[in-house]
Scaffold this active site. Structure first.
Site, PDB file in Angstrom:
ATOM      1  N   ARG A 299      -3.944  -6.960  29.133  1.00  0.00           N
ATOM      2  CA  ARG A 299      -2.686  -7.074  28.494  1.00  0.00           C
ATOM      3  C   ARG A 299      -2.033  -8.338  28.987  1.00  0.00           C
ATOM      4  O   ARG A 299      -1.306  -9.092  28.033  1.00  0.00           O
ATOM      5  CB  ARG A 299      -1.606  -5.847  28.777  1.00  0.00           C
ATOM      6  CG  ARG A 299      -0.309  -6.185  28.243  1.00  0.00           C
ATOM      7  CD  ARG A 299       0.299  -4.680  27.911  1.00  0.00           C
ATOM      8  NE  ARG A 299       0.446  -4.054  29.048  1.00  0.00           N
ATOM      9  CZ  ARG A 299       1.325  -4.466  30.114  1.00  0.00           C
ATOM     10  NH1 ARG A 299       2.129  -5.334  29.951  1.00  0.00           N
ATOM     11  NH2 ARG A 299       1.317  -3.433  31.095  1.00  0.00           N
TER      12      ARG A 299
ATOM     13  N   LYS B 162      -6.825 -13.720   7.809  1.00  0.00           N
ATOM     14  CA  LYS B 162      -7.179 -14.104   6.684  1.00  0.00           C
ATOM     15  C   LYS B 162      -8.284 -15.380   6.713  1.00  0.00           C
ATOM     16  O   LYS B 162      -9.413 -15.145   7.345  1.00  0.00           O
ATOM     17  CB  LYS B 162      -6.151 -14.959   5.706  1.00  0.00           C
ATOM     18  CG  LYS B 162      -4.659 -13.656   5.919  1.00  0.00           C
ATOM     19  CD  LYS B 162      -5.081 -12.615   4.996  1.00  0.00           C
ATOM     20  CE  LYS B 162      -4.227 -11.376   4.976  1.00  0.00           C
ATOM     21  NZ  LYS B 162      -3.075 -11.814   5.251  1.00  0.00           N
TER      22      LYS B 162
ATOM     23  N   ASP C 179       4.939 -20.002   8.635  1.00  0.00           N
ATOM     24  CA  ASP C 179       3.960 -19.103   8.426  1.00  0.00           C
ATOM     25  C   ASP C 179       2.785 -19.805   7.665  1.00  0.00           C
ATOM     26  O   ASP C 179       3.065 -20.190   6.336  1.00  0.00           O
ATOM     27  CB  ASP C 179       4.255 -17.778   7.742  1.00  0.00           C
ATOM     28  CG  ASP C 179       2.957 -16.777   7.566  1.00  0.00           C
ATOM     29  OD1 ASP C 179       1.872 -17.398   7.375  1.00  0.00           O
ATOM     30  OD2 ASP C 179       3.287 -15.694   7.154  1.00  0.00           O
TER      31      ASP C 179
ATOM     32  N   TYR D  68       5.942 -13.004   2.546  1.00  0.00           N
ATOM     33  CA  TYR D  68       4.833 -11.963   2.578  1.00  0.00           C
ATOM     34  C   TYR D  68       5.540 -10.764   2.833  1.00  0.00           C
ATOM     35  O   TYR D  68       6.677 -10.519   3.543  1.00  0.00           O
ATOM     36  CB  TYR D  68       4.010 -12.500   3.753  1.00  0.00           C
ATOM     37  CG  TYR D  68       3.087 -11.102   4.219  1.00  0.00           C
ATOM     38  CD1 TYR D  68       1.913 -11.023   3.427  1.00  0.00           C
ATOM     39  CD2 TYR D  68       3.178 -10.434   5.246  1.00  0.00           C
ATOM     40  CE1 TYR D  68       1.055 -10.075   3.790  1.00  0.00           C
ATOM     41  CE2 TYR D  68       2.333  -9.212   5.392  1.00  0.00           C
ATOM     42  CZ  TYR D  68       1.221  -8.891   4.524  1.00  0.00           C
ATOM     43  OH  TYR D  68       0.305  -7.978   4.774  1.00  0.00           O
TER      44      TYR D  68
HETATM   45  C1  LIG Z   1      -1.564 -11.157   5.349  1.00  0.00           C
HETATM   46  C2  LIG Z   1      -0.446 -11.949   5.996  1.00  0.00           C
HETATM   47  C3  LIG Z   1       0.565 -11.661   6.905  1.00  0.00           C
HETATM   48  C4  LIG Z   1       0.224 -10.466   7.730  1.00  0.00           C
HETATM   49  O1  LIG Z   1      -0.769 -10.232   8.572  1.00  0.00           O
HETATM   50  P1  LIG Z   1      -1.672  -9.048   9.240  1.00  0.00           P
HETATM   51  O2  LIG Z   1      -2.799  -9.877   9.874  1.00  0.00           O
HETATM   52  O3  LIG Z   1      -1.951  -8.257   8.083  1.00  0.00           O
HETATM   53  O4  LIG Z   1      -0.692  -8.283  10.085  1.00  0.00           O
HETATM   54  C5  LIG Z   1       1.701 -12.386   7.407  1.00  0.00           C
HETATM   55  N1  LIG Z   1       1.880 -13.458   6.616  1.00  0.00           N
HETATM   56  C6  LIG Z   1       1.085 -13.914   5.383  1.00  0.00           C
HETATM   57  C7  LIG Z   1       1.327 -15.099   4.670  1.00  0.00           C
HETATM   58  C8  LIG Z   1      -0.046 -13.015   5.019  1.00  0.00           C
HETATM   59  O5  LIG Z   1      -0.774 -13.329   4.073  1.00  0.00           O
END
Ligand SMILES: *Cc1c(COP(=O)(O)O)cnc(C)c1O
Length: 416
Positions: free
Chosen positions: A69, A230, A205, A122
């Protein structure tokens, strides 16, 4: 090799891994273990002193492994490799994008602080900010792509909480319209409200464009966040996240991660290392395909509008941000079909190669309907303001043959 600065794509197969520490294994093994054996009690004591910040590191001292962890070799090597793309000092990897985002927001926000955030965000981030952070006493304020630096500053001042601004949080390009926010302007706004000890941080982000095509730290951001589910994962088979920045800030994020227990496990980290080896070739192919797809859609009589960064006109104020901030138009695009929801659904239901699914950035092309799927939660007022209309379809372009993707769109559009 000693003095040649190698590019990240050349280092993704080897960086940070020493075969001699793992029986000569060429690839980094999966260290599927919860805990690590200390050679002697003195080592355990020394490792814990460092882990708990009870003393500074001695020159050349490497923090020892204690418990998965806190750290694990797969996690550590993955984090080192991820820093190369964004030229970040440090990285923390998480079991999801949302855990990276929520842990980071919680570390830098306190009750009474103000959070300024770009809209639309998001859906998960939007929910966390509006429904969880507010419950913890954080004040929130959205800003929009069309608002100027001065307008946003006046808006923050109007709340009377400018001295409490602790973070500017943004997503650029915005999903699903590809509206761009200027990261440098956000850094100016944060600086405007920072005084002495009180600093407002900028967090971006970068899921849509990173880690290849946009490097927010270079434009004044303090923290970069990813859903590694992604492009970084890139195969729609793993959920993960990351946060990058200075050693100091990521050190803080890692402490909270340790106590929330939101770190990625060794198997997730290993999968992501495997993905990183092909990150650049995948993303480049996806961007090349997206350009052809966008060109095809733009001339189709049943397509009313295409939202693709490669088609911004020079006189558009967004164009200057695009030239300054982005290295590619990316592989995400949206388009409006002629008509409304019925026509958009008809198109989605007739696709054969492209899968009808949310998520993005993976090897396979995906299509979805933002108004009723990813952005179902956005108020009617905000949908109108942001241009998320019922005729809009969002595409994440994959690595398939571009002509095959276009053929699929063509036959689905014919059926509309
Ligand atoms: C998918 C996504 C998230 C969340 O990510 P997870 O891996 O599904 O928790 C956050 N920001 C953006 C822009 C995303 O496309």
């Amino acid at each position: 090799m000693e003095n040649r600065p190698l590019q990240p794509e050349s280092l993704m197969m080897s960086y940070g891994y020493k075969p001699e520490l793992s029986e000569g294994s060429l690839k980094c093994p999966i260290f599927q273990t919860s805990t690590f054996v200390f050679k002697k009690a003195e080592d355990g004591k020394a490792f814990f002193q460092l882990a708990y910040g009870q003393r500074e590191k001695l020159p050349g001292e490497v923090p020892g492994l204690i418990y998965s962890r806190l750290n694990n070799p797969d996690l550590e090597i993955l984090e080192d490799r991820l820093t190369l793309w964004d030229r970040a000092e440090a990285c923390a990897v998480f079991e999801s994008g949302m855990s990276a985002i929520s842990t980071t927001l919680m570390e830098f926000l306190r009750p009474g602080n103000l959070l300024l955030f770009s809209a639309p965000l998001y859906g998960g981030s939007d929910h966390f900010i509006k429904h969880v952070l507010t419950r913890m006493g954080v004040e929130i304020l959205p800003f929009y792509a069309h608002e100027s630096e001065q307008e946003v500053i006046r808006k923050v001042e109007a709340t009377g909480k400018g001295d409490k601004l602790a973070m500017v949080y943004l997503e650029t390009p915005a999903n699903p319209t590809n509206a761009l926010f200027d990261i440098e302007v956000c850094a100016n706004i944060a600086r405007h409200f920072s005084r002495g000890e009180h600093k407002a941080y900028v967090a971006v982000d970068n899921t849509y464009m990173g880690p290849l095509w946009q490097h927010p730290l270079k434009h004044g951001a303090d923290l970069v966040l990813y859903s590694a589910t992604k492009y970084i994962g890139g195969h729609s088979d793993v959920v993960a996240g990351a946060c990058l920045g200075s050693k100091e800030l990521i050190g803080r994020v890692k402490v909270l991660r340790t106590f929330l227990g939101s770190m990625a496990g060794p198997w997730t980290a290993w999968l992501l290392m495997r993905s990183l080896e092909t990150l650049k070739v995948r993303m480049e192919q996806q961007a090349a395909n997206a350009q052809q797809v966008a060109r095809y859609l733009a001339q189709h009589p049943k397509v009313a509008r295409v939202y693709y960064l490669g088609m911004l006109q020079e006189q558009d104020p967004q164009y200057a941000i695009y030239k300054k901030q982005l290295l590619s138009p990316g592989a995400m695009l949206s388009f409006d079909v002629q008509g409304g929801e019925a026509e958009a659904f008809s198109l989605l239901n007739h696709l054969k190669l492209i899968k009808l699914a949310v998520s993005l950035g993976s090897t396979e092309s995906l299509a979805q309907h933002p108004a009723t799927m990813t952005h179902a939660d956005v108020s009617a007022e905000d949908k109108a303001r942001l241009g998320i209309n019922p005729a809009m379809v969002r595409l994440s372009v994959g690595v398939e043959n571009a002509d095959d993707i276009i053929w699929d769109l063509q036959q689905a559009l014919e059926a509309v």
